[in-house]
Enzyme design. Sequence first.
Site, PDB file in Angstrom:
ATOM      1  NE  ARG A  43     -57.615 -49.999  -4.724  1.00 52.90           N
ATOM      2  CZ  ARG A  43     -56.704 -50.874  -5.132  1.00 52.90           C
ATOM      3  NH1 ARG A  43     -56.195 -50.789  -6.348  1.00 52.90           N
ATOM      4  NH2 ARG A  43     -56.323 -51.855  -4.343  1.00 52.90           N
TER       5      ARG A  43
ATOM      6  CG  ASN B  25     -47.311 -58.456  -0.930  1.00 48.35           C
ATOM      7  OD1 ASN B  25     -47.207 -57.228  -0.962  1.00 48.35           O
ATOM      8  ND2 ASN B  25     -48.327 -59.111  -1.478  1.00 48.35           N
TER       9      ASN B  25
ATOM     10  CD  GLU C  21     -50.569 -61.427  -6.930  1.00 43.80           C
ATOM     11  OE1 GLU C  21     -51.156 -61.958  -5.961  1.00 43.80           O
ATOM     12  OE2 GLU C  21     -50.841 -60.292  -7.334  1.00 43.80           O
TER      13      GLU C  21
ATOM     14  CG  HIS D 177     -53.590 -56.652 -10.224  1.00 41.55           C
ATOM     15  ND1 HIS D 177     -54.820 -56.089 -10.481  1.00 41.55           N
ATOM     16  CD2 HIS D 177     -53.479 -56.695  -8.876  1.00 41.55           C
ATOM     17  CE1 HIS D 177     -55.428 -55.805  -9.339  1.00 41.55           C
ATOM     18  NE2 HIS D 177     -54.617 -56.149  -8.348  1.00 41.55           N
TER      19      HIS D 177
ATOM     20  NE  ARG E  13     -47.792 -57.265  -5.437  1.00 40.03           N
ATOM     21  CZ  ARG E  13     -49.051 -57.603  -5.431  1.00 40.03           C
ATOM     22  NH1 ARG E  13     -49.533 -58.363  -4.481  1.00 40.03           N
ATOM     23  NH2 ARG E  13     -49.852 -57.193  -6.390  1.00 40.03           N
TER      24      ARG E  13
END
Length: 391
Positions: free
Chosen positions: A240, A9, A378, A180, A92
Amino acid sequence: MADVLLILNAGSSSLKFSLFAFKSGDPEQFIRGGIDGLPDRARFVALDAAGVEIDRHDWLAPLERDGALDFLLQWIAGEKAGRHRLVAAGHRVVHGGTQFTQPVRLNIANVADLESLAPLAPLHQAHNIAPIRALMRQSSALPQIACFDTAFHRTQPRLAQMFALPRKYTDAGIIRYGFHGLSYEYIASVLPSIDPGAASGRTIVAHLGNGASLCAMQQCRSVATSMSFTPLDGLVMGTRCGSIDPGVLLHLMRTENLQASELEDILYHQSGLLGVSGISSDVRTLLKSADPHAAEAIDLFVYRAVRDLGSLAAALGGLDALVFTAGIGENSAHIRARICAGLQWLGLVIDDSANEAATQRISTIGSRVSAWIIPTNEELIIARHTQAMLD
Ligand code: ADP
């Protein structure tokens, strides 16, 4: 010698990795870690399956991404990672566009297709692809598989994926992609064994980490989500802003003469919990602070989460279950309690002691909507897909 899968990742300043043993059934993670602080303060840490540190390394000179991957590959081939044979790498990749709705085995042609999506995810895609290219150069025979954060949402109805823009923009791919997806796919894979009713009904998963989003699932398939064209939309996040009137951006461009790159920095890196509090993007720090701006940042995070949950409950036509996951969702009883309090009108009654103890079910037995904590995974989803592609 055991066959193992390398799961990568790669972000802008980090390269996270896991090693999974290839198994019949689920692959099994036995080492995880990574290099963060790239390039200037690079630091490597590796942990075993029990989370015990087995190695670390600090760099005094800058370490670039290619150097980080080289170090990682050498470390994996070395003694501390154990004797094994690397049989595949799973990656990923944040953006699969409209084209990649499933994991894909990578080749020269489709890596070029993925690179062409970089303008859709300028802060992520190139970083995700860099180690794929490097591995292709170094070990061209090693099978590589890409798994996408956007793919899980491609089951959504067309309306859920559209902006009300002139049709030519929709046709050009300016749509609500959602992110996600690997986290939501993991939750969808375990929900049937945890709450079969919710798995066959209407569930919202709240992935609340530094990046935060919600996903409405009907029968474990995504029907709506709060992030859209980029991972900026929706909830208030660590740095964010989440949903914002696009008129604000036009105003800032006109009155402050801001360029796209300056706006990008404000919206991605200076806003959210950090921007509102002026203190930190980390919920732990804000909850400990006595500063009223820290409290206001948390209040806004909760308020916006409750409003967006109401919106997704409407998209589902009601709600059977709510799942909390990721850093904040898994660890902050305070945030969970406040979000659940805002959903009482939907029939959600939280069990305070279960929530404090962070048991799997945190709603009362009589609660019409059940609430759960399910730690996400994940890496396991990427490892499962990688193993399945080899099978
Ligand atoms: P990322 O999106 O980077 O993967 P994570 O899912 O790891 O993020 O979530 C990181 C965030 O989780 C931290 O910034 C922090 O706000 C929050 N967090 C982690 N542990 C706790 C805790 N015990 N209490 C409250 N918040 C926590």
